[in-house]
Design a protein around this motif. Structure first.
Motif, PDB file in Angstrom:
ATOM      1  N   LEU A  26       0.868  -1.171   0.000  1.00 34.16           N
ATOM      2  CA  LEU A  26       0.000   0.000   0.000  1.00 34.16           C
ATOM      3  C   LEU A  26       0.906   1.222   0.000  1.00 34.16           C
ATOM      4  O   LEU A  26       1.856   1.296   0.788  1.00 34.16           O
ATOM      5  CB  LEU A  26      -0.889   0.023   1.242  1.00 34.16           C
ATOM      6  N   ARG A  27       0.627   2.190  -0.890  1.00 33.98           N
ATOM      7  CA  ARG A  27       1.464   3.388  -1.001  1.00 33.98           C
ATOM      8  C   ARG A  27       0.607   4.655  -1.014  1.00 33.98           C
ATOM      9  O   ARG A  27      -0.466   4.672  -1.594  1.00 33.98           O
ATOM     10  CB  ARG A  27       2.248   3.393  -2.304  1.00 33.98           C
ATOM     11  N   ARG A  28       1.171   5.677  -0.398  1.00 34.95           N
ATOM     12  CA  ARG A  28       0.580   7.012  -0.487  1.00 34.95           C
ATOM     13  C   ARG A  28       1.700   8.034  -0.478  1.00 34.95           C
ATOM     14  O   ARG A  28       2.599   7.981   0.369  1.00 34.95           O
ATOM     15  CB  ARG A  28      -0.356   7.288   0.685  1.00 34.95           C
ATOM     16  N   SER A  29       1.655   8.963  -1.421  1.00 31.34           N
ATOM     17  CA  SER A  29       2.599  10.085  -1.460  1.00 31.34           C
ATOM     18  C   SER A  29       1.846  11.361  -1.132  1.00 31.34           C
ATOM     19  O   SER A  29       0.725  11.558  -1.608  1.00 31.34           O
ATOM     20  CB  SER A  29       3.237  10.219  -2.839  1.00 31.34           C
ATOM     21  N   VAL A  30       2.478  12.199  -0.339  1.00 29.37           N
ATOM     22  CA  VAL A  30       1.862  13.451   0.083  1.00 29.37           C
ATOM     23  C   VAL A  30       2.870  14.575  -0.133  1.00 29.37           C
ATOM     24  O   VAL A  30       4.022  14.475   0.294  1.00 29.37           O
ATOM     25  CB  VAL A  30       1.461  13.392   1.579  1.00 29.37           C
ATOM     26  N   LYS A  31       2.422  15.651  -0.786  1.00 26.33           N
ATOM     27  CA  LYS A  31       3.268  16.837  -0.959  1.00 26.33           C
ATOM     28  C   LYS A  31       2.863  17.859   0.096  1.00 26.33           C
ATOM     29  O   LYS A  31       1.698  18.248   0.184  1.00 26.33           O
ATOM     30  CB  LYS A  31       3.111  17.424  -2.360  1.00 26.33           C
ATOM     31  N   PHE A  32       3.825  18.282   0.877  1.00 26.58           N
ATOM     32  CA  PHE A  32       3.586  19.228   1.966  1.00 26.58           C
ATOM     33  C   PHE A  32       3.983  20.637   1.531  1.00 26.58           C
ATOM     34  O   PHE A  32       4.755  20.816   0.590  1.00 26.58           O
ATOM     35  CB  PHE A  32       4.385  18.799   3.203  1.00 26.58           C
ATOM     36  N   PRO A  33       3.482  21.659   2.233  1.00 26.33           N
ATOM     37  CA  PRO A  33       3.792  23.036   1.850  1.00 26.33           C
ATOM     38  C   PRO A  33       5.257  23.416   2.082  1.00 26.33           C
ATOM     39  O   PRO A  33       5.750  24.366   1.477  1.00 26.33           O
ATOM     40  CB  PRO A  33       2.860  23.879   2.716  1.00 26.33           C
ATOM     41  N   SER A  34       5.940  22.666   2.952  1.00 20.83           N
ATOM     42  CA  SER A  34       7.349  22.953   3.211  1.00 20.83           C
ATOM     43  C   SER A  34       8.045  21.665   3.644  1.00 20.83           C
ATOM     44  O   SER A  34       7.397  20.687   4.037  1.00 20.83           O
ATOM     45  CB  SER A  34       7.506  24.005   4.324  1.00 20.83           C
ATOM     46  N   ARG A  63       9.749  18.117  -0.256  1.00 24.16           N
ATOM     47  CA  ARG A  63       8.430  18.327   0.344  1.00 24.16           C
ATOM     48  C   ARG A  63       7.489  17.136   0.142  1.00 24.16           C
ATOM     49  O   ARG A  63       6.360  17.171   0.603  1.00 24.16           O
ATOM     50  CB  ARG A  63       7.778  19.580  -0.252  1.00 24.16           C
ATOM     51  N   THR A  64       7.937  16.111  -0.550  1.00 26.10           N
ATOM     52  CA  THR A  64       7.093  14.944  -0.816  1.00 26.10           C
ATOM     53  C   THR A  64       7.525  13.783   0.064  1.00 26.10           C
ATOM     54  O   THR A  64       8.706  13.426   0.103  1.00 26.10           O
ATOM     55  CB  THR A  64       7.169  14.538  -2.303  1.00 26.10           C
TER      56      THR A  64
END
Length: 95
Positions: A26-34, A63-64
């Motif tokens: 199971l994978r999830r990538s999240v881009k954050f503001p910083s 940021r990812t």
């Protein structure tokens, strides 16, 4: 803990926003503001994972942040991985 079938994983993914089943995990990538916001999220997920004794693989690229879940000892995705994915979603939503 039993390894889930592809059908069970697909059913679980309907309730796991942002997660995908690829290459047996199971994978999830999240881009954050910083960068620091991503690091803070990793810290919060890590504290929770340590308390649950179920640890995701985490890859940080500026940021990812990518989270990957599989129960290595069981040889596949289990209910523990699905539960941790839901927990990670909740932790990220609490920001």
């Amino acid at each position: 803990m039993a390894v889930l079938t592809n059908e069970q994983i697909a059913a679980a993914l309907t309730g796991l926003d942002g997660w995908q089943h690829t290459d047996g995990v199971l994978r999830r990538s999240v881009k954050f503001p910083s960068f620091l916001a991503g690091i803070d999220a990793v810290r919060r997920v890590a504290e929770h994972a340590e308390a649950k004794d179920h640890h995701p693989d985490i890859d940080i690229r500026w940021r990812t942040v990518a989270f990957s879940l599989v129960t290595h000892s069981a040889g596949g995705i289990t209910g523990n991985d699905v539960a941790m994915a839901g927990d990670i979603n909740q932790i990220l939503a609490e920001g």
